[in-house]
Design an enzyme around this catalytic site. Structure first.
Site, PDB file in Angstrom:
ATOM      1  CB  CYS A 125      13.283   8.867   7.446  1.00 55.87           C
ATOM      2  SG  CYS A 125      14.202   7.969   6.205  1.00 55.87           S
ATOM      3  CD  GLU A 151      10.464  12.330  11.396  1.00 54.93           C
ATOM      4  OE1 GLU A 151       9.362  11.827  11.664  1.00 54.93           O
ATOM      5  OE2 GLU A 151      11.318  11.763  10.696  1.00 54.93           O
ATOM      6  CE  LYS A 188      -1.937   2.711   3.188  1.00 54.27           C
ATOM      7  NZ  LYS A 188      -2.042   4.021   2.531  1.00 54.27           N
ATOM      8  CD  GLU A 230      14.071   0.386   7.900  1.00 55.12           C
ATOM      9  OE1 GLU A 230      14.653   1.310   8.502  1.00 55.12           O
ATOM     10  OE2 GLU A 230      14.615  -0.682   7.598  1.00 55.12           O
TER      11      GLU A 230
HETATM   12  P1  NAP Z   1       2.644   7.625   8.345  1.00 59.05           P
HETATM   13  O1  NAP Z   1       1.566   8.566   8.608  1.00 59.05           O
HETATM   14  O2  NAP Z   1       3.086   6.725   9.430  1.00 59.05           O
HETATM   15  O3  NAP Z   1       2.181   6.768   7.093  1.00 59.05           O
HETATM   16  C1  NAP Z   1       2.972   5.749   6.522  1.00 59.05           C
HETATM   17  C2  NAP Z   1       2.079   4.762   5.819  1.00 59.05           C
HETATM   18  O4  NAP Z   1       1.277   4.064   6.786  1.00 59.05           O
HETATM   19  C3  NAP Z   1       1.087   5.406   4.857  1.00 59.05           C
HETATM   20  O5  NAP Z   1       0.894   4.539   3.761  1.00 59.05           O
HETATM   21  C4  NAP Z   1      -0.157   5.497   5.719  1.00 59.05           C
HETATM   22  O6  NAP Z   1      -1.351   5.606   4.982  1.00 59.05           O
HETATM   23  C5  NAP Z   1      -0.096   4.193   6.484  1.00 59.05           C
HETATM   24  N1  NAP Z   1      -0.851   4.172   7.731  1.00 59.05           N
HETATM   25  C6  NAP Z   1      -1.384   5.202   8.438  1.00 59.05           C
HETATM   26  N2  NAP Z   1      -2.006   4.758   9.564  1.00 59.05           N
HETATM   27  C7  NAP Z   1      -1.858   3.412   9.566  1.00 59.05           C
HETATM   28  C8  NAP Z   1      -2.255   2.380  10.461  1.00 59.05           C
HETATM   29  N3  NAP Z   1      -2.915   2.644  11.580  1.00 59.05           N
HETATM   30  N4  NAP Z   1      -1.929   1.101  10.168  1.00 59.05           N
HETATM   31  C9  NAP Z   1      -1.233   0.816   9.050  1.00 59.05           C
HETATM   32  N5  NAP Z   1      -0.836   1.741   8.150  1.00 59.05           N
HETATM   33  C10 NAP Z   1      -1.132   3.038   8.406  1.00 59.05           C
HETATM   34  O7  NAP Z   1       3.951   8.351   7.841  1.00 59.05           O
HETATM   35  P2  NAP Z   1       4.050   9.430   6.686  1.00 59.05           P
HETATM   36  O8  NAP Z   1       3.584  10.714   7.245  1.00 59.05           O
HETATM   37  O9  NAP Z   1       3.437   8.923   5.432  1.00 59.05           O
HETATM   38  O10 NAP Z   1       5.620   9.439   6.405  1.00 59.05           O
HETATM   39  C11 NAP Z   1       6.510  10.197   7.119  1.00 59.05           C
HETATM   40  C12 NAP Z   1       7.212   9.366   8.177  1.00 59.05           C
HETATM   41  O11 NAP Z   1       7.885   8.269   7.621  1.00 59.05           O
HETATM   42  C13 NAP Z   1       8.266  10.163   8.898  1.00 59.05           C
HETATM   43  O12 NAP Z   1       8.173   9.966  10.280  1.00 59.05           O
HETATM   44  C14 NAP Z   1       9.569   9.588   8.370  1.00 59.05           C
HETATM   45  O13 NAP Z   1      10.664   9.744   9.203  1.00 59.05           O
HETATM   46  C15 NAP Z   1       9.204   8.174   8.140  1.00 59.05           C
HETATM   47  N6  NAP Z   1      10.107   7.544   7.174  1.00 59.05           N
HETATM   48  C16 NAP Z   1      11.029   6.627   7.645  1.00 59.05           C
HETATM   49  C17 NAP Z   1      11.916   6.019   6.774  1.00 59.05           C
HETATM   50  C18 NAP Z   1      12.926   5.028   7.267  1.00 59.05           C
HETATM   51  O14 NAP Z   1      13.485   4.312   6.453  1.00 59.05           O
HETATM   52  N7  NAP Z   1      13.173   4.927   8.549  1.00 59.05           N
HETATM   53  C19 NAP Z   1      11.864   6.314   5.416  1.00 59.05           C
HETATM   54  C20 NAP Z   1      10.931   7.244   4.970  1.00 59.05           C
HETATM   55  C21 NAP Z   1      10.048   7.837   5.864  1.00 59.05           C
HETATM   56  P3  NAP Z   1      -1.872   7.087   4.624  1.00 59.05           P
HETATM   57  O15 NAP Z   1      -0.916   7.673   3.669  1.00 59.05           O
HETATM   58  O16 NAP Z   1      -3.188   6.867   4.026  1.00 59.05           O
HETATM   59  O17 NAP Z   1      -1.939   7.839   5.936  1.00 59.05           O
END
Ligand code: NAP
Ligand code: MG
Length: 488
Positions: A302, A399, A194, A268
């Site tokens: 990230c 963050e 997804k 991650e």
């Molecule tokens: P997010 O809100 O956690 O969303 C990530 C993914 O999870 C999206 O596809 C989201 O869908 C989905 N999601 C949301 N709620 C969920 C739930 N309860 N159960 C399962 N899936 C769910 O993060 P984001 O705002 O998209 O991305 C930014 C974050 O990603 C930052 O904190 C960044 O540091 C982190 N990141 C980490 C890495 C790494 O390798 N460590 C790499 C890139 C990014 P929706 O889009 O529909 O909300």
């Protein structure tokens, strides 16, 4: 060079004539369905949502919202493909499909880069030169491992897990899909993936590529939706492995919800990297690394170097040079090849960044923003610096995920290690110094999964990536990236 290519403005800065990448060749459907079992199928409840360009606020397409029943169909398709085809296929045959996908990404790289910049807002320079080539390289790299697993793990006879549920964020949409899908396929697993709700288009283009590649139906299923869809994948009883990249908050929820099951998991999550510059560092290079670390890609990384630590003796000079460099950054149209800083991914994310900028001012740090103009339409943020930040400030601890850099100074190595580690995250860090011994000393003591030395934000498929502490666990990339998809 002619006057139309670049000229000096009233401030004495170079200004460039617009150089937009052509987007006329891009063909987007009005509506995108779910990619399940090798076919594009309508969502059970017939619901769709819009995806926008964050730089123009224009609607680009409608995409399907997968509900629990659709998730179930996708997992069934993946299970079926796993049992009947994929797990039985000789590894060298599996590898051929993965190679083919890699080559097709290369062939369609221009289209993918333009769509990535339209849907997500990142500068075309980044999507064209970093995201798309790295995505292809991940498929190439893992294709190479598919028939060599017994050499990767000698004497351990690794076998696949089954169905992998994979959930990815919006900051590197195609690249994150590649990070997830390539190792899963190489190790003989099937996939339900997804993408994030604001950036589904390149994943759906990847679905088209996968369909065209002839990969057996159901080996990769790509379904779009919101957080609820992600949760339904995580909680589906027939998923054997969950791979999640996203925020720490959602990562914690996922970990809780799979507790007590035998699902394997990698997380991650977020980061708040320290970029540390010592007095003996090459200052101009360090300034370039700092800018690359936090301002390029709008700080939507990230591992962004969002905390800067400068040794006192060079602080004034470095900050002066950094401010000068910030003044030259071009903020604007992501499709323009001159653009350094593109659009913030969504209105919600821009609101969050602006909230933190206000907070930083209220906390007492000194704000500096480059004086550039930003487009009236779309979601944009000026490159932002907070001087005299302190360890207890929320802009230092949390963050922000935007082009906002908090600056602190330090005197000794012990002090900077203490400060750099004194945070819940531990994804990455940067060290700038002329001395190799100092680098090794620092890499041993910094609690971060990746430490870059005299460079920043360098990625390679052969190199493992992942976090410490609340930045998650498990590694992606390299030989290590195979392990979470295997049992021994
Ligand atoms: P997010 O809100 O956690 O969303 C990530 C993914 O999870 C999206 O596809 C989201 O869908 C989905 N999601 C949301 N709620 C969920 C739930 N309860 N159960 C399962 N899936 C769910 O993060 P984001 O705002 O998209 O991305 C930014 C974050 O990603 C930052 O904190 C960044 O540091 C982190 N990141 C980490 C890495 C790494 O390798 N460590 C790499 C890139 C990014 P929706 O889009 O529909 O909300
Ligand atoms: Mg979008």
């Amino acid at each position: 060079m002619s006057k139309t290519e670049h000229t000096l403005d009233l401030m004495g800065n170079w200004t460039y004539a617009p150089a937009p990448e052509d987007s006329k060749h891009i063909k987007l459907n009005k509506k995108y369905d779910l990619f399940i079992g090798g076919k594009f199928v309508k969502p059970g409840k017939g619901k769709y949502f819009d995806t926008f360009s964050p730089s123009t606020e224009e609607k680009l397409a409608e995409v399907a919202e997968a509900e629990e029943k659709d998730v179930d169909l996708a997992v069934k398709a993946a299970r079926n493909a796993y049992e009947k085809v994929w797990k039985k296929m000789p590894a060298k045959e599996r590898a051929k499909y993965i190679f083919r996908i890699a080559r097709m990404i290369q062939e369609r790289s221009r289209e993918l880069a333009v769509i990535e910049s339209m849907d997500g807002g990142k500068p075309i320079r980044e999507s064209r030169d970093i995201d798309v080539p790295l995505a292809a390289n991940h498929f190439f790299y893992y294709a190479g491992w598919a028939d060599k697993l017994e050499y990767a793990f000698p004497g351990r006879n690794p076998t696949s897990l089954g169905v992998a549920g994979q959930i990815i964020p919006w900051n590197f949409p195609l690249l994150m899909a590649a990070w997830k899908i390539a190792p899963a396929l190489a190790t003989g697993n099937t996939v339900v993936l997804k993408p994030a709700e604001t950036t589904p288009l390149t994943a759906l283009k990847l679905a088209e590529i996968i369909q065209e590649s002839g990969l057996p139906d159901g080996v990769v299923n790509i379904i779009t939706g919101f957080g609820k869809t992600g949760a339904a994948i995580v909680n589906h009883p027939d998923v054997n492995k969950v791979a999640f990249t996203g925020s720490t908050d959602v990562g914690k929820l996922i970990q809780k919800s799979i507790a007590g099951t035998d699902k394997k998991i990698t997380l991650e999550l977020g980061g708040k990297a320290a970029n540390i510059v010592f007095e003996d560092a090459p200052i101009d290079q360090a300034v370039e690394g700092i800018v690359n670390g936090i301002f390029f890609n709008q700080g939507h990384v990230c591992c962004a170097g969002s905390r800067l630590f400068v040794q006192e003796g060079i602080a004034n000079e470095l900050i002066r040079k950094l401010k000068d460099r910030m003044e030259t950054l071009i903020v604007g149209n992501p499709l323009d090849k001159n653009t350094d800083v593109g659009a913030i991914n969504s209105k919600e994310q821009l609101d969050k960044i602006n909230h933190y900028i206000k907070l930083g001012v209220n906390e007492g740090a000194d704000l500096f923003q480059s004086s550039c103009a930003i487009p009236k339409k779309g979601y944009f943020c000026k490159p932002t610096l907070f001087l005299h930040a302190s360890q207890s400030h929320r802009i230092v601890q949390e963050e922000i995920f935007g082009p906002v850099l908090a600056v602190q100074t330090f005197r000794t190595i012990e002090e900077v290690i203490e400060k750099a580690n004194n945070i819940p995250y531990g994804l990455s860090a940067g060290v700038w110094t002329d001395k190799g011994s100092k680098i090794f000393n620092m890499t041993g003591k910094l609690r971060a999964g990746v430490v870059w030395a005299n460079t920043y934000n360098k990625f390679d498929p052969t190199s493992p990536f992942g976090g410490y502490k609340e930045s998650g666990f498990g590694r992606e990339g390299g030989l290590h990236g195979l392990m979470p998809y295997l049992k021994f």
